[in-house]
Motif scaffolding. Sequence first.
Motif, PDB file in Angstrom:
ATOM      1  N   ARG A  10      36.683  49.669  62.054  1.00  0.00           N
ATOM      2  CA  ARG A  10      37.529  49.464  62.154  1.00  0.00           C
ATOM      3  C   ARG A  10      37.962  47.793  61.756  1.00  0.00           C
ATOM      4  N   GLY A  11      36.922  47.285  61.179  1.00  0.00           N
ATOM      5  CA  GLY A  11      37.203  46.189  61.234  1.00  0.00           C
ATOM      6  C   GLY A  11      37.143  45.943  59.492  1.00  0.00           C
ATOM      7  N   VAL A  12      35.646  47.425  59.117  1.00  0.00           N
ATOM      8  CA  VAL A  12      35.884  46.610  57.297  1.00  0.00           C
ATOM      9  C   VAL A  12      37.620  47.760  56.781  1.00  0.00           C
ATOM     10  N   GLY A  13      38.218  48.057  57.618  1.00  0.00           N
ATOM     11  CA  GLY A  13      39.297  48.427  57.493  1.00  0.00           C
ATOM     12  C   GLY A  13      40.356  47.145  57.456  1.00  0.00           C
ATOM     13  N   GLN A  14      40.701  46.525  59.040  1.00  0.00           N
ATOM     14  CA  GLN A  14      41.587  45.886  58.436  1.00  0.00           C
ATOM     15  C   GLN A  14      41.396  44.631  57.913  1.00  0.00           C
ATOM     16  N   LEU A  15      39.362  44.017  57.170  1.00  0.00           N
ATOM     17  CA  LEU A  15      39.122  43.288  56.303  1.00  0.00           C
ATOM     18  C   LEU A  15      40.637  43.980  54.747  1.00  0.00           C
ATOM     19  N   LEU A  16      40.195  45.037  54.607  1.00  0.00           N
ATOM     20  CA  LEU A  16      41.091  45.822  53.374  1.00  0.00           C
ATOM     21  C   LEU A  16      42.295  45.531  53.571  1.00  0.00           C
ATOM     22  N   ARG A  17      42.763  45.238  54.484  1.00  0.00           N
ATOM     23  CA  ARG A  17      44.400  45.730  54.615  1.00  0.00           C
ATOM     24  C   ARG A  17      44.159  43.666  55.119  1.00  0.00           C
ATOM     25  N   SER A  18      43.625  42.692  54.816  1.00  0.00           N
ATOM     26  CA  SER A  18      43.592  41.554  55.540  1.00  0.00           C
ATOM     27  C   SER A  18      44.488  41.206  53.852  1.00  0.00           C
ATOM     28  N   PRO A  19      45.415  39.728  54.655  1.00  0.00           N
ATOM     29  CA  PRO A  19      46.294  38.920  53.454  1.00  0.00           C
ATOM     30  C   PRO A  19      45.606  38.513  52.537  1.00  0.00           C
ATOM     31  N   MET A  20      44.291  37.840  53.642  1.00  0.00           N
ATOM     32  CA  MET A  20      43.198  36.987  52.320  1.00  0.00           C
ATOM     33  C   MET A  20      43.089  38.643  50.651  1.00  0.00           C
ATOM     34  N   VAL A  21      42.435  39.244  51.335  1.00  0.00           N
ATOM     35  CA  VAL A  21      42.625  41.071  50.317  1.00  0.00           C
ATOM     36  C   VAL A  21      43.595  40.962  49.237  1.00  0.00           C
ATOM     37  N   LEU A  22      45.095  41.004  50.017  1.00  0.00           N
ATOM     38  CA  LEU A  22      46.002  41.012  50.010  1.00  0.00           C
ATOM     39  C   LEU A  22      46.089  39.703  48.623  1.00  0.00           C
ATOM     40  N   ALA A  23      45.749  38.847  48.454  1.00  0.00           N
ATOM     41  CA  ALA A  23      46.341  37.558  47.742  1.00  0.00           C
ATOM     42  C   ALA A  23      44.986  37.389  46.506  1.00  0.00           C
ATOM     43  N   GLU A  24      43.701  38.407  47.114  1.00  0.00           N
ATOM     44  CA  GLU A  24      42.844  38.239  46.322  1.00  0.00           C
ATOM     45  C   GLU A  24      43.855  39.442  44.639  1.00  0.00           C
ATOM     46  N   MET A  25      44.046  40.295  45.387  1.00  0.00           N
ATOM     47  CA  MET A  25      44.644  41.522  44.752  1.00  0.00           C
ATOM     48  C   MET A  25      45.754  41.254  43.625  1.00  0.00           C
ATOM     49  N   VAL A  26      46.466  40.206  43.815  1.00  0.00           N
ATOM     50  CA  VAL A  26      47.853  39.625  43.464  1.00  0.00           C
ATOM     51  C   VAL A  26      47.141  38.582  42.680  1.00  0.00           C
ATOM     52  N   ARG A  27      46.476  38.193  43.100  1.00  0.00           N
ATOM     53  CA  ARG A  27      46.559  36.457  42.291  1.00  0.00           C
ATOM     54  C   ARG A  27      45.003  37.499  40.807  1.00  0.00           C
ATOM     55  N   ARG A  28      44.381  38.347  40.887  1.00  0.00           N
ATOM     56  CA  ARG A  28      44.510  39.569  40.213  1.00  0.00           C
ATOM     57  C   ARG A  28      45.043  40.387  38.600  1.00  0.00           C
ATOM     58  N   ALA A  29      45.929  40.797  39.858  1.00  0.00           N
ATOM     59  CA  ALA A  29      47.001  41.387  39.080  1.00  0.00           C
ATOM     60  C   ALA A  29      47.780  40.506  38.637  1.00  0.00           C
ATOM     61  N   GLU A  30      48.407  39.477  38.851  1.00  0.00           N
ATOM     62  CA  GLU A  30      48.849  38.427  37.084  1.00  0.00           C
ATOM     63  C   GLU A  30      48.285  37.751  36.723  1.00  0.00           C
ATOM     64  N   ALA A  31      47.026  37.828  36.404  1.00  0.00           N
ATOM     65  CA  ALA A  31      45.616  37.842  35.819  1.00  0.00           C
ATOM     66  C   ALA A  31      46.353  38.285  34.518  1.00  0.00           C
ATOM     67  N   ILE A  32      46.171  39.657  35.205  1.00  0.00           N
ATOM     68  CA  ILE A  32      46.478  40.905  33.736  1.00  0.00           C
ATOM     69  C   ILE A  32      47.851  41.323  33.880  1.00  0.00           C
ATOM     70  N   LYS A  33      48.512  40.860  34.284  1.00  0.00           N
ATOM     71  CA  LYS A  33      49.854  40.906  33.316  1.00  0.00           C
ATOM     72  C   LYS A  33      50.083  39.229  32.324  1.00  0.00           C
TER      73      LYS A  33
END
Length: 109
Positions: A10-33
């Motif tokens: 449950r904790g790992v699931g919460q981490l994978l959906r957290s704003p912190m992980v989302l922000a990192e995914m967006v940062r990486r996506a912006e680099a790819i863009k």
Amino acid sequence: MAARFRMSRRGVGQLLRSPMVLAEMVRRAEAIKTAAEGIAPVGGPGDPHRGHYKASFFVRPVSRGGRRRDRAIAVVGNSSSYGAHVEYGTERVPAHHVLLRAAQAAGGD
């Protein structure tokens, strides 16, 4: 005494959906863009669509994405009507693989 770790699914699931992980995914996506925009073909001088493909890249954050909709992701895409033709090619146009090459170049940042 050695430290012990007990994983909580449950904790790992919460981490994978957290704003912190989302922000990192967006940062990486912006680099790819940014990398994709740098290598995107723009067309010749007489092309009526000159630069349209290059200007059509986007990043879309998704808080519940992935195969099972259980993690934060960011999608990089191209909204031009012929984006798939540029990426994968046709019988007359060779494939450029812009997003693939951009992800390989900038995805590890």
